[in-house]
Design an enzyme around this catalytic site. Structure first.
Site, mmCIF file in Angstrom:
data_model
loop_
_atom_site.group_PDB
_atom_site.id
_atom_site.type_symbol
_atom_site.label_atom_id
_atom_site.label_comp_id
_atom_site.label_asym_id
_atom_site.label_seq_id
_atom_site.Cartn_x
_atom_site.Cartn_y
_atom_site.Cartn_z
ATOM 1 N N ARG A 90 0.859 -1.185 0.000
ATOM 2 C CA ARG A 90 0.000 0.000 0.000
ATOM 3 C C ARG A 90 0.896 1.235 0.000
ATOM 4 O O ARG A 90 1.696 1.437 0.919
ATOM 5 C CB ARG A 90 -0.899 0.008 1.240
ATOM 6 C CG ARG A 90 -1.705 1.281 1.412
ATOM 7 C CD ARG A 90 -2.468 1.281 2.739
ATOM 8 N NE ARG A 90 -3.154 2.543 2.947
ATOM 9 C CZ ARG A 90 -2.959 3.344 3.996
ATOM 10 N NH1 ARG A 90 -2.101 3.015 4.952
ATOM 11 N NH2 ARG A 90 -3.626 4.473 4.095
ATOM 12 N N HIS A 134 -2.574 11.010 1.317
ATOM 13 C CA HIS A 134 -1.933 10.791 2.612
ATOM 14 C C HIS A 134 -1.284 12.105 3.055
ATOM 15 O O HIS A 134 -0.077 12.184 3.232
ATOM 16 C CB HIS A 134 -0.914 9.654 2.540
ATOM 17 C CG HIS A 134 -0.605 9.023 3.858
ATOM 18 N ND1 HIS A 134 -0.639 7.661 4.062
ATOM 19 C CD2 HIS A 134 -0.258 9.565 5.043
ATOM 20 C CE1 HIS A 134 -0.310 7.385 5.318
ATOM 21 N NE2 HIS A 134 -0.060 8.538 5.931
ATOM 22 N N GLU A 179 -6.651 8.522 7.088
ATOM 23 C CA GLU A 179 -6.799 9.180 8.385
ATOM 24 C C GLU A 179 -7.280 10.629 8.283
ATOM 25 O O GLU A 179 -6.579 11.570 8.670
ATOM 26 C CB GLU A 179 -5.485 9.110 9.171
ATOM 27 C CG GLU A 179 -5.018 7.688 9.426
ATOM 28 C CD GLU A 179 -3.797 7.611 10.326
ATOM 29 O OE1 GLU A 179 -3.211 8.672 10.657
ATOM 30 O OE2 GLU A 179 -3.422 6.492 10.711
ATOM 31 N N ASN A 301 -6.599 1.683 10.524
ATOM 32 C CA ASN A 301 -5.287 1.969 11.106
ATOM 33 C C ASN A 301 -5.422 1.942 12.617
ATOM 34 O O ASN A 301 -6.194 2.719 13.189
ATOM 35 C CB ASN A 301 -4.781 3.346 10.664
ATOM 36 C CG ASN A 301 -4.413 3.397 9.193
ATOM 37 O OD1 ASN A 301 -4.544 2.408 8.472
ATOM 38 N ND2 ASN A 301 -3.956 4.552 8.737
ATOM 39 N N TYR A 303 -3.260 1.733 16.377
ATOM 40 C CA TYR A 303 -2.012 1.785 17.135
ATOM 41 C C TYR A 303 -2.224 1.548 18.627
ATOM 42 O O TYR A 303 -1.463 0.839 19.266
ATOM 43 C CB TYR A 303 -1.301 3.123 16.883
ATOM 44 C CG TYR A 303 -0.792 3.226 15.473
ATOM 45 C CD1 TYR A 303 0.422 2.646 15.107
ATOM 46 C CD2 TYR A 303 -1.531 3.862 14.476
ATOM 47 C CE1 TYR A 303 0.889 2.707 13.797
ATOM 48 C CE2 TYR A 303 -1.078 3.923 13.167
ATOM 49 C CZ TYR A 303 0.132 3.343 12.829
ATOM 50 O OH TYR A 303 0.583 3.384 11.535
ATOM 51 N N GLU A 367 -2.780 -0.148 8.492
ATOM 52 C CA GLU A 367 -1.588 0.237 9.252
ATOM 53 C C GLU A 367 -1.659 -0.358 10.650
ATOM 54 O O GLU A 367 -2.701 -0.294 11.310
ATOM 55 C CB GLU A 367 -1.461 1.763 9.404
ATOM 56 C CG GLU A 367 -1.104 2.513 8.151
ATOM 57 C CD GLU A 367 -0.915 4.006 8.426
ATOM 58 O OE1 GLU A 367 -0.583 4.376 9.576
ATOM 59 O OE2 GLU A 367 -1.103 4.797 7.487
#
Length: 459
Positions: A90, A134, A179, A301, A303, A367
């Site tokens: 990606r 992005h 995002e 995504n 985290y 991600e």
């Protein structure tokens, strides 16, 4: 360069976890973070070129001018992916490389680069997955208001069509935005990221126009014959013993994007919460119908979760407008170099929540990864912390699949150490180490371990 197959890395466990047949394994990057070549072949300036040159905005004044020099070294980087056995890559297309001013005819030399990259990937058996945005908005558009200007959403759809016209015969999967929460609330509400504007009301305006841009781009891609189309959101489950605090943060982090895209409406509590900043007059009749055009996947995504608590007198967190009286942080967990807690269970919870609240939506982890303070020792990088992080999160992803989540693949963040936005080059997320002085690539222990996971399709 090639990746040595002389040794492999495994975390021993009593059971074998196998992922579904056809599960997609890969890695992800972003244009401004790795490409470099900031002034080559007609590329125009982006908001990150401007922001990184603004004193005090980026650590040590670092810029993406050279970054990982991927623009010139992409064949070597593709060979690394091939040697690791990755099935998918990606990457994002740089809007100012394709349209230097954000509108008008395409810059053929900019598209030529992505032509070469896509061909190189396919020749090495790697499926390209394109992200159209992005964060590197053409500066010319920002000068006209950026994402606070409705026109930017319209220009974005034109750019999407131009890019698909060139690459669509070889790229099946497209994601529109990466995002949008960061673009809106870090870029316009708090000023932490480019373009560095700090007005809470603008965060909500930008969020809507980003979503409108997504919807218009979906229309343009569908009209051009795109195969699979989606959006990538950074999502975090919220942990709190206070229901009101949890609802506010969850609304501002997650539901403000999920609900318009997947339900065609803004959450009523979020709309009411934001009225102290905006009257929502930027939302026009028909916008939500455009934003909620059917998509084929949701990029996730992840985290870490957000841990919050009610605390009287606590000032608002600027990235969450109206969060006075809410304290952030405090999770009892190991930390990455970013100071983020390592809590893999949050990924399981998130994926199961998405499956429950937004059923029928195929999911792709676009991600997941961690920064640690890596060092090269005798030509190797023993990144035990990252390896453990990835192992724990893959087990969490597997648990979600077992629980019913329609998860189709996993893309590690990131393939390469790179320009980490306001942190500059001091934070390393890559499974491949980059010496920025020599541009030497060194696969870390985590890369070799991940290669074994891919080979086995499991843990």
């Amino acid at each position: 360069m090639t990746v040595s197959a002389e040794k492999s890395y495994e975390i021993q466990d009593s059971g074998v976890l196998t992922f579904p047949e056809g599960f997609v394994w890969g890695a992800a990057t972003a244009a401004y973070q790795i490409e470099g070549a900031a002034r080559e072949d007609g590329r125009g300036p982006s908001i990150w070129d401007t922001f990184s040159r603004t004193p005090g905005k980026v650590h040590a004044g670092h810029t993406g001018d050279v970054a990982c020099d991927h623009y010139h070294r992409y064949p070597d980087d593709v060979r690394i992916m091939r040697d690791l056995g990755l099935a998918a890559y990606r990457f994002s297309v740089s809007w100012p490389r394709v349209q230097p001013d954000g509108s008008g005819p395409a810059n053929p030399r900019g598209l030529d680069f992505y032509d070469r990259l896509v061909d190189e990937l396919r020749e090495n058996g790697i499926t390209p997955i394109v992200t159209l945005y992005h964060w590197d908005l053409p500066q010319t558009l920002e000068d006209r208001g950026g994402w606070t200007n409705r026109e930017t959403a319209e220009r974005f759809a034109e750019y999407a069509a131009i890019t698909h016209a060139r690459l669509g015969d070889r790229v099946e999967t497209w994601t529109t935005l990466n995002e949008p929460w960061c673009s809106a609330f870090l870029g316009y509400a708090s000023g932490i990221h480019a373009p560095g504007r700090a007005e809470p009301a603008l965060g909500f305006t930008a969020a809507h126009h980003l979503l409108l841009g997504h919807g218009l781009a979906v229309q343009a891609l569908r009209a051009s014959g795109a195969g699979k189309v989606g959006i990538t959101l950074n999502l975090s489950p919220v942990i709190s013993d206070d229901a009101e605090a949890a609802a506010i943060v969850d609304g501002l982090q997650n539901r403000i994007f999920l609900d318009p895209v997947l339900r065609g409406e803004y959450p009523a509590d979020v709309v009411e919460h934001a009225r102290r900043f905006t009257d929502w007059s930027f939302v026009r009749d028909g916008d939500l119908e455009i934003i909620s055009r059917p998509t084929d996947l949701l990029g996730v995504n992840y985290y870490h979760p957000q841990t919050v608590a009610a605390r009287a007198g606590e000032p608002a967190n600027p990235v969450y407008p109206g969060s006075e009286g809410i304290a952030f942080g405090g999770a009892d967990a190991p930390r990455t170099a970013m100071g983020w807690p390592v809590q893999p269970f949050g990924l399981t919870d998130l994926l199961l929540r998405l499956a429950r609240d937004y059923p029928g939506t195929p999911l792709l982890i676009t991600e997941n990864g961690a920064a640690f303070d890596d060092v090269v020792e005798d030509g190797e990088v023993h990144d035990v912390g990252r390896l453990s992080y990835l192992d724990g999160h893959l087990r969490a992803a597997h648990a979600a699949i077992q629980g019913g989540a329609d998860l189709r693949g996993y893309l590690v963040w990131s393939l390469l150490d790179n320009f980490e936005w306001a942190e500059g080059y001091r934070k390393r997320f890559g499974i491949v180490h980059v010496d920025y002085g020599t541009q030497r690539r060194t696969p870390k222990d985590s890369a070799l371990w991940y290669s074994e996971v891919v080979r086995r399709n499991g843990l």
